[in-house]
Design an enzyme around this catalytic site. Structure first.
Site, PDB file in Angstrom:
ATOM      1  N   HIS A  29       0.804  -1.215   0.000  1.00 38.20           N
ATOM      2  CA  HIS A  29       0.000   0.000   0.000  1.00 38.20           C
ATOM      3  C   HIS A  29       0.844   1.275   0.000  1.00 38.20           C
ATOM      4  O   HIS A  29       0.640   2.135  -0.842  1.00 38.20           O
ATOM      5  CB  HIS A  29      -1.080   0.048   1.063  1.00 38.20           C
ATOM      6  CG  HIS A  29      -2.028   1.163   0.743  1.00 38.20           C
ATOM      7  ND1 HIS A  29      -2.960   1.067  -0.259  1.00 38.20           N
ATOM      8  CD2 HIS A  29      -2.095   2.416   1.191  1.00 38.20           C
ATOM      9  CE1 HIS A  29      -3.566   2.217  -0.402  1.00 38.20           C
ATOM     10  NE2 HIS A  29      -3.075   3.056   0.458  1.00 38.20           N
ATOM     11  N   HIS A  83      -9.536   1.143 -11.413  1.00 38.21           N
ATOM     12  CA  HIS A  83      -9.189   2.129 -10.391  1.00 38.21           C
ATOM     13  C   HIS A  83      -7.735   2.571 -10.495  1.00 38.21           C
ATOM     14  O   HIS A  83      -7.442   3.757 -10.548  1.00 38.21           O
ATOM     15  CB  HIS A  83      -9.474   1.552  -8.998  1.00 38.21           C
ATOM     16  CG  HIS A  83      -8.801   2.280  -7.883  1.00 38.21           C
ATOM     17  ND1 HIS A  83      -9.187   3.547  -7.487  1.00 38.21           N
ATOM     18  CD2 HIS A  83      -7.757   1.952  -7.098  1.00 38.21           C
ATOM     19  CE1 HIS A  83      -8.414   3.952  -6.501  1.00 38.21           C
ATOM     20  NE2 HIS A  83      -7.536   3.003  -6.242  1.00 38.21           N
ATOM     21  N   PHE A  84      -6.818   1.614 -10.585  1.00 46.53           N
ATOM     22  CA  PHE A  84      -5.436   2.113 -10.509  1.00 46.53           C
ATOM     23  C   PHE A  84      -4.882   2.603 -11.837  1.00 46.53           C
ATOM     24  O   PHE A  84      -3.825   3.198 -11.861  1.00 46.53           O
ATOM     25  CB  PHE A  84      -4.490   1.171  -9.770  1.00 46.53           C
ATOM     26  CG  PHE A  84      -4.338  -0.203 -10.322  1.00 46.53           C
ATOM     27  CD1 PHE A  84      -3.807  -0.396 -11.580  1.00 46.53           C
ATOM     28  CD2 PHE A  84      -4.684  -1.305  -9.553  1.00 46.53           C
ATOM     29  CE1 PHE A  84      -3.647  -1.666 -12.080  1.00 46.53           C
ATOM     30  CE2 PHE A  84      -4.529  -2.583 -10.050  1.00 46.53           C
ATOM     31  CZ  PHE A  84      -4.014  -2.761 -11.318  1.00 46.53           C
ATOM     32  N   HIS A  85      -5.612   2.368 -12.936  1.00 44.30           N
ATOM     33  CA  HIS A  85      -5.180   3.088 -14.140  1.00 44.30           C
ATOM     34  C   HIS A  85      -5.582   4.559 -14.059  1.00 44.30           C
ATOM     35  O   HIS A  85      -5.002   5.389 -14.741  1.00 44.30           O
ATOM     36  CB  HIS A  85      -5.720   2.433 -15.414  1.00 44.30           C
ATOM     37  CG  HIS A  85      -4.918   1.234 -15.819  1.00 44.30           C
ATOM     38  ND1 HIS A  85      -5.201  -0.028 -15.383  1.00 44.30           N
ATOM     39  CD2 HIS A  85      -3.787   1.111 -16.564  1.00 44.30           C
ATOM     40  CE1 HIS A  85      -4.306  -0.881 -15.853  1.00 44.30           C
ATOM     41  NE2 HIS A  85      -3.429  -0.210 -16.571  1.00 44.30           N
ATOM     42  N   ARG A 106     -10.003  -9.682 -13.081  1.00 43.17           N
ATOM     43  CA  ARG A 106      -8.765  -9.118 -13.594  1.00 43.17           C
ATOM     44  C   ARG A 106      -7.773 -10.269 -13.768  1.00 43.17           C
ATOM     45  O   ARG A 106      -8.088 -11.408 -13.446  1.00 43.17           O
ATOM     46  CB  ARG A 106      -8.198  -8.098 -12.600  1.00 43.17           C
ATOM     47  CG  ARG A 106      -7.755  -8.731 -11.290  1.00 43.17           C
ATOM     48  CD  ARG A 106      -7.292  -7.714 -10.280  1.00 43.17           C
ATOM     49  NE  ARG A 106      -5.944  -7.258 -10.578  1.00 43.17           N
ATOM     50  CZ  ARG A 106      -5.144  -6.692  -9.660  1.00 43.17           C
ATOM     51  NH1 ARG A 106      -5.566  -6.540  -8.426  1.00 43.17           N
ATOM     52  NH2 ARG A 106      -3.938  -6.277  -9.983  1.00 43.17           N
ATOM     53  N   ARG A 107      -6.614  -9.951 -14.248  1.00 42.84           N
ATOM     54  CA  ARG A 107      -5.518 -10.903 -14.324  1.00 42.84           C
ATOM     55  C   ARG A 107      -5.907 -12.204 -14.976  1.00 42.84           C
ATOM     56  O   ARG A 107      -5.592 -13.282 -14.475  1.00 42.84           O
ATOM     57  CB  ARG A 107      -5.001 -11.216 -12.916  1.00 42.84           C
ATOM     58  CG  ARG A 107      -4.359 -10.043 -12.247  1.00 42.84           C
ATOM     59  CD  ARG A 107      -3.804 -10.420 -10.904  1.00 42.84           C
ATOM     60  NE  ARG A 107      -2.719  -9.513 -10.566  1.00 42.84           N
ATOM     61  CZ  ARG A 107      -2.023  -9.602  -9.456  1.00 42.84           C
ATOM     62  NH1 ARG A 107      -2.271 -10.549  -8.598  1.00 42.84           N
ATOM     63  NH2 ARG A 107      -1.047  -8.763  -9.211  1.00 42.84           N
ATOM     64  N   TYR A 116       1.724   5.317  -2.487  1.00 40.56           N
ATOM     65  CA  TYR A 116       2.042   6.720  -2.188  1.00 40.56           C
ATOM     66  C   TYR A 116       3.445   7.082  -2.630  1.00 40.56           C
ATOM     67  O   TYR A 116       3.722   8.240  -2.933  1.00 40.56           O
ATOM     68  CB  TYR A 116       1.800   7.005  -0.699  1.00 40.56           C
ATOM     69  CG  TYR A 116       0.341   6.854  -0.425  1.00 40.56           C
ATOM     70  CD1 TYR A 116      -0.545   7.848  -0.836  1.00 40.56           C
ATOM     71  CD2 TYR A 116      -0.166   5.685   0.102  1.00 40.56           C
ATOM     72  CE1 TYR A 116      -1.901   7.676  -0.705  1.00 40.56           C
ATOM     73  CE2 TYR A 116      -1.529   5.509   0.249  1.00 40.56           C
ATOM     74  CZ  TYR A 116      -2.392   6.506  -0.157  1.00 40.56           C
ATOM     75  OH  TYR A 116      -3.732   6.329  -0.047  1.00 40.56           O
TER      76      TYR A 116
HETATM   77  C1  HEM Z   1      -0.730   1.757 -23.003  1.00 37.51           C
HETATM   78  C2  HEM Z   1      -1.180   1.945 -21.827  1.00 37.51           C
HETATM   79  C3  HEM Z   1      -1.769   0.866 -20.957  1.00 37.51           C
HETATM   80  C4  HEM Z   1      -2.624  -0.139 -21.289  1.00 37.51           C
HETATM   81  C5  HEM Z   1      -3.231  -0.424 -22.625  1.00 37.51           C
HETATM   82  C6  HEM Z   1      -2.851  -0.921 -20.105  1.00 37.51           C
HETATM   83  C7  HEM Z   1      -3.691  -2.004 -20.019  1.00 37.51           C
HETATM   84  C8  HEM Z   1      -3.840  -2.809 -18.923  1.00 37.51           C
HETATM   85  C9  HEM Z   1      -4.802  -3.872 -18.778  1.00 37.51           C
HETATM   86  C10 HEM Z   1      -5.854  -4.259 -19.782  1.00 37.51           C
HETATM   87  C11 HEM Z   1      -4.605  -4.442 -17.570  1.00 37.51           C
HETATM   88  C12 HEM Z   1      -5.415  -5.570 -16.966  1.00 37.51           C
HETATM   89  C13 HEM Z   1      -4.864  -6.892 -17.284  1.00 37.51           C
HETATM   90  C14 HEM Z   1      -5.512  -7.972 -16.479  1.00 37.51           C
HETATM   91  O1  HEM Z   1      -5.741  -7.796 -15.267  1.00 37.51           O
HETATM   92  O2  HEM Z   1      -5.763  -9.045 -17.054  1.00 37.51           O
HETATM   93  C15 HEM Z   1      -3.513  -3.760 -16.961  1.00 37.51           C
HETATM   94  C16 HEM Z   1      -3.006  -4.064 -15.731  1.00 37.51           C
HETATM   95  C17 HEM Z   1      -2.112  -3.261 -15.049  1.00 37.51           C
HETATM   96  N1  HEM Z   1      -1.610  -2.042 -15.484  1.00 37.51           N
HETATM   97 FE1  HEM Z   1      -1.873  -1.220 -17.290  1.00 37.51          FE
HETATM   98  N2  HEM Z   1      -2.148  -0.377 -19.086  1.00 37.51           N
HETATM   99  C18 HEM Z   1      -1.472   0.718 -19.565  1.00 37.51           C
HETATM  100  C19 HEM Z   1      -0.673   1.584 -18.863  1.00 37.51           C
HETATM  101  C20 HEM Z   1      -0.341   1.410 -17.538  1.00 37.51           C
HETATM  102  C21 HEM Z   1       0.431   2.335 -16.776  1.00 37.51           C
HETATM  103  C22 HEM Z   1       0.991   3.643 -17.283  1.00 37.51           C
HETATM  104  C23 HEM Z   1       0.567   1.783 -15.536  1.00 37.51           C
HETATM  105  C24 HEM Z   1       1.280   2.310 -14.335  1.00 37.51           C
HETATM  106  C25 HEM Z   1       2.140   3.239 -14.277  1.00 37.51           C
HETATM  107  C26 HEM Z   1      -0.107   0.513 -15.554  1.00 37.51           C
HETATM  108  C27 HEM Z   1      -0.162  -0.337 -14.484  1.00 37.51           C
HETATM  109  C28 HEM Z   1      -0.808  -1.550 -14.482  1.00 37.51           C
HETATM  110  C29 HEM Z   1      -0.763  -2.480 -13.396  1.00 37.51           C
HETATM  111  C30 HEM Z   1      -0.008  -2.336 -12.081  1.00 37.51           C
HETATM  112  C31 HEM Z   1      -1.573  -3.557 -13.757  1.00 37.51           C
HETATM  113  C32 HEM Z   1      -1.881  -4.783 -12.908  1.00 37.51           C
HETATM  114  C33 HEM Z   1      -0.959  -5.888 -13.177  1.00 37.51           C
HETATM  115  C34 HEM Z   1      -1.348  -7.089 -12.386  1.00 37.51           C
HETATM  116  O3  HEM Z   1      -2.547  -7.296 -12.162  1.00 37.51           O
HETATM  117  O4  HEM Z   1      -0.441  -7.816 -11.977  1.00 37.51           O
HETATM  118  N3  HEM Z   1      -0.659   0.321 -16.787  1.00 37.51           N
HETATM  119  N4  HEM Z   1      -3.060  -2.762 -17.793  1.00 37.51           N
END
Ligand code: HEM
Ligand SMILES: [Cu+2]
Ligand SMILES: [Cu+2]
Lengths: 615, 256
Positions: free
Chosen positions: A249, A400-402, A463-464, A253
């Site tokens: 968490h 939420h976190f996006h 998710r995931r 921050y």
């Molecule tokens: C091109 C831009 C981006 C796209 C298209 C994108 C798309 C996605 C999608 C669809 C997921 C969900 C996947 C799933 O849970 O099956 C995901 C997960 C995630 N994204 Fe992004 N995202 C983008 C940019 C970012 C940025 C800029 C960050 C953070 C700085 C970020 C952080 C994360 C994180 C932490 C997860 C979770 C990973 C996990 O569950 O282990 N994403 N993203």
């Protein structure tokens, strides 16, 4: 009517630069500028790779384009998570923090070799972890780390992954030491002076980081790393998971603080005004230091083996944690309004028009702030325990976190880069209109993607997962359809990717340009009400550190003890997944075998010699 | 002010649709490698524990749930006890707040009320390895009159000598608390035997049905035993001379 004139006035100021030209950071601190630049370039590399994986997984899970097997999805997702929220954010942070400390203390780092050493350490760590993750793409290497960025045991990664993370974190510890060192040196020369605000922000954030990383360091060094090396047989999954969230968490921050810093010290300057209140800013950072760690259990509302009471405590703390974010929203808006009025803005809402919306740095940050407000709202819903049962681990959560890290932080960083890169290279920003389109595209893309993710989450879409399409049942979409939601997610992902391409075009275009005299001077916003108005106690870092530790002890001692009491330190005979550790234990065996052999033959030789002599 | 209302509203809002209690540390720990010796998890199942009250013992493992599907009656309160044999999974009824992590070594208990017949997808929403996306099951909430916890098992002769009785040992287990009034029906060849039975709640009824093989005649006869919508079936061979074991076995093999 008066609005029109205001607009015109605003336009003329914008079309040139709203900031005075002058000495850049590069002019003032050439050696440090090089370090900061390297840190930012590392962070951009991580962003590029992470973004690429982001769009691949978006198109895969929405079933628009599948270029890989679904099994491989999790390698991609691990890379996306780790590269973006560990590498991209933290490399950017160390760059910005170095800028903030040197600029606001107005002194060079104490020893540039040490500064390079921590950046080198971080880079080495990141490279190790990245190698372990990317090795998952090929079967020819018996190495993988498909454990996602949360690496919950009994899921197991190659030891190189854990080792890389450790080295990376050690690098950040060294960086913090570097900044503290600067501050100590400065304090000696400036006795009795208030800590300049940006440095204050850096130091409080780093104290929080030291406290928070103890959790993940313990999880890795005491349990996961020895376990992946085959030195211990089993771990307690609830314990390592809890230690992860002890860190997980506050790390949120850690990503946010540099963005907050930008909003506090750059945004008011860009909008032509001053920071509304220095003391309020200090209070906000102190609150984050105190409150961000003792809430980690709110990620574990759905975990068995943790009592309801501990979960309620975490929830209550979490609600308090909303306070500093609200204060931030208030101060930032107030400062922007001040700026707008300085620029001739009038009216209740009318002043908004006087803001420099055509400046990509300003526009990007302001849009990021707007998204953050939306993210804060959905976060408040997350934090409630009952709703959490509905949305936990659904697409709501990445939705939420996006908004928060993926936009409030990432978009602020990208916009800030348009200010920093000229500072660090002495080159004028290549193509402001493209940069402006870039930040707007990010905002639009994220609106599509995050909104649809929230809605899909409410339907229970997890998710995931590579394939949220199941055989046995269908989601009951209230409004619209699942296909429509998937389409919006994919569309959002594509727009975001486009935005990233433009971002790199602008950065590369700028870096490849030639030196220019038209770069604004280095500096940060003045304050309307300065440090002299804030109680001295705010600068008592020892006090806040002590209090933070006490709060963590209160919040975590009993949960941790009870988890250990239930499952034991090393858990009830837990088997690792996937079982790929043999290489390492085999290596150990070989070494052991070799050692024994050498020892035996040595004794034999000795014996023979002794025998010979005796004869 | 808005904030305070918001906070209170978020905290209190919840438990919509399905009434559920929070997952916590009430359950004892369990060793994931010893599930097969555990009274609850060696045989994953649904059990009735009170009027309209049921317990389901569920095991999650890469990448399935047991039992699957899970069946419970409408108008029931069901407590799910879920544990994992390997990594962390979840047990999540799609679109509801029955959603819990399933951690090896721990037992998650979640109680939910099901008022009406419905179908729910059960999915794992905690990443559990390369087949995570294939991990799904079903939960059927069925109308009361279609629901039972009856188990039927039959042991029967494979072969009898012409003129001897063929025996069918039938066991009917009633997992529900109310008495089960039903009939056991045996069909073999052209013969039908029916027996009306009352199986007391949470009890087992055993009976032996016999058929004179002379009535069936020589040859192979398919049989089925039916209790409500549960059936067991097999084949009985009536032979002239059982003594001649060797030859008959060969013949039997040919038949198959
Ligand atoms: C091109 C831009 C981006 C796209 C298209 C994108 C798309 C996605 C999608 C669809 C997921 C969900 C996947 C799933 O849970 O099956 C995901 C997960 C995630 N994204 Fe992004 N995202 C983008 C940019 C970012 C940025 C800029 C960050 C953070 C700085 C970020 C952080 C994360 C994180 C932490 C997860 C979770 C990973 C996990 O569950 O282990 N994403 N993203
Ligand atoms: Cu699973
Ligand atoms: Cu799973």
């Amino acid at each position: 009517m008066s609005d029109a004139t205001v607009n015109d006035a605003a336009k003329t100021t914008e079309s040139t630069t709203s900031e005075p030209l002058g000495e850049t950071y590069l002019d003032k601190f050439p050696a440090e500028a090089k370090v900061v630049r390297s840190a930012l370039y590392s962070s951009f590399l991580a962003l590029a790779l992470g973004g690429l994986f982001g769009v691949i997984q978006t198109l895969h899970r929405t079933d628009f384009l599948r270029i890989m097997e679904s099994e491989t999805y999790y390698t991609v997702l691990t890379a996306h998570g780790v590269f973006l929220v560990i590498a991209f954010t933290i490399f950017f942070l160390v760059g910005v923090f170095t800028w903030a400390v040197t600029t606001s203390l107005d002194r060079e780092v104490e020893d540039i070799r040490f500064t390079w050493a921590w950046l080198g350490t971080m880079t080495a760590g990141a490279a190790m972890a990245a190698a372990a993750i990317l090795a998952g793409f090929t079967d020819s290497l018996d190495m993988s780390a498909d454990v996602l960025f949360t690496f919950y045991a009994p899921m197991q990664a190659h030891p190189l992954f854990y080792l890389g993370l450790t080295v990376f974190v050690v690098g950040t510890w060294m960086a913090g030491a570097d900044w503290f060192r600067s501050w100590f040196a400065w304090k000696k020369e400036n006795p009795g002076e208030r800590i300049p605000l940006p440095t204050f922000m850096v130091l409080t954030t780093m104290i929080m980081w030291y406290v928070a990383t103890l959790g993940v360091a313990t999880a890795i060094l005491a349990f996961l790393l020895p376990w992946s090396l085959g030195l211990i047989d089993s771990v307690n999954p609830t314990l390592t998971r809890t230690l992860f969230w002890f860190f997980g968490h506050p790390v949120v921050y850690f990503w946010l603080m540099p963005a907050y810093m930008m909003w506090y010290v750059l945004l008011p300057k860009l909008s032509g005004g001053k920071l509304f209140s220095d003391p309020l800013a200090r209070v906000v950072f102190v609150l984050f230091l105190l409150l961000s760690t003792p809430v980690g259990i709110h990620h574990q509302y759905l975990d068995p083996g943790i009592s309801e009471g501990f979960k309620f405590i975490a929830m209550t703390n979490t609600m308090f944690l909303l306070l500093p974010s609200l204060l931030t929203a208030f101060t930032v808006v107030a400062s922007m309004e001040h700026g707008a009025r300085q620029r001739g803005g009038t009216g209740r809402i009318g002043w908004l028009k006087a803001l420099p919306w055509r400046d990509p740095v300003f526009a990007g940050m302001a849009l990021a702030g707007l998204m953050f407000a939306a993210g804060g709202f959905s976060g408040m819903i997350n934090a409630g325990m009952n709703i959490n049962y509905l949305v936990h681990n659904t697409l709501w959560v990445p939705g939420h976190f996006h908004l928060t890290v993926g936009t409030a932080v990432a978009l602020t960083f990208m916009a800030a880069s348009y200010w920093f890169i000229p500072q660090l290279t002495g080159k004028k920003l290549w193509n402001r209109p493209v940069a402006l389109v870039q930040v707007v595209l990010w905002f639009v893309g994220m609106t599509f993607m995050a909104n649809a993710m929230h809605r899909a989450g409410l339907l229970g879409m997890p998710r995931r997962t590579a394939e949220p399409q199941y055989d046995g049942f269908e989601y009951e979409a209230g409004v619209g359809s699942v296909a429509e939601l998937d389409a919006q997610i994919a569309l959002g992902g594509i727009i975001l990717t486009l935005s990233l391409v433009l971002f790199f075009a602008v950065i590369i275009g700028t870096v490849l340009g030639s030196r220019s005299d038209e770069v604004p001077a280095n500096g940060y916003a003045d304050t309307l009400s300065g440090p002299e108005d804030s109680p001295k106690i705010l600068d008592n870092l020892k006090l806040w550190f002590g209090l933070a530790v006490v709060l963590v002890i209160i919040a975590y001692t009993f949960p941790l003890l009870s988890i250990i009491e239930r499952g034991g330190l090393f858990g009830p005979d837990i088997t690792a997944f996937p079982q790929s550790i043999d290489i390492v234990s085999m290596a150990w065996l070989t070494v052991e075998q070799y050692a024994t052999d050498t020892f035996t033959s040595a004794t034999e030789v000795a014996q023979a010699t002794i025998d010979g002599v005796l004869r | 002010m808005v904030l305070i209302v918001g906070i209170i509203a978020t905290i209190t809002y919840g438990t919509v649709g399905l009434g559920i209690a929070m997952v916590d540390d009430e359950e004892d720990t369990i060793s994931p490698s010893e599930l097969d010796e555990d009274e609850r998890f060696s045989d994953p199942r649904v059990e009735q524990v009170g009027e309209n009250e049921y317990e389901a013992y569920v095991v999650a493992q890469t990448f399935i749930y047991q039992p699957d599907p899970i069946e419970v009656p409408e108008d029931s309160e069901v407590t799910f006890y879920v544990t994992s044999r390997d990594v962390i999974h979840s047990f999540s009824l799609v679109g509801t707040n029955v959603n819990t992590m399933v951690v090896p070594g721990e037992v998650s208990s979640v109680t939910a009320e099901f008022d009406e017949p419905a179908e729910y997808g059960v999915i794992c929403n905690e990443y559990c390895g390369s087949g995570h996306h294939d991990m799904e099951g079903m939960l059927y909430v069925v109308p009361e009159d279609e629901f039972d916890l009856t188990e039927l098992s039959v042991t029967a002769d494979d072969e009898v000598e012409l003129g001897d009785d063929a025996t069918f040992d039938v066991t009917v287990e009633n997992g529900q608390l109310d008495d089960l009034e039903t009939a056991i029906e045996l069909e073999v060849g052209d013969e039908t035997i029916e027996e009306d039975v009352t199986v007391p709640g949470d009890d087992t009824y055993e009976t032996t049905l016999t058929v004179d093989s002379t009535d069936l005649g020589e040859g192979d006869h398919d049989w089925t035993v039916t209790v409500d919508d549960h059936t067991e079936s097999g084949t009985l061979s009536v032979v002239e001379d059982l003594e001649d074991d060797e030859d008959d076995e060969d013949g039997g093999d040919d038949d198959e």
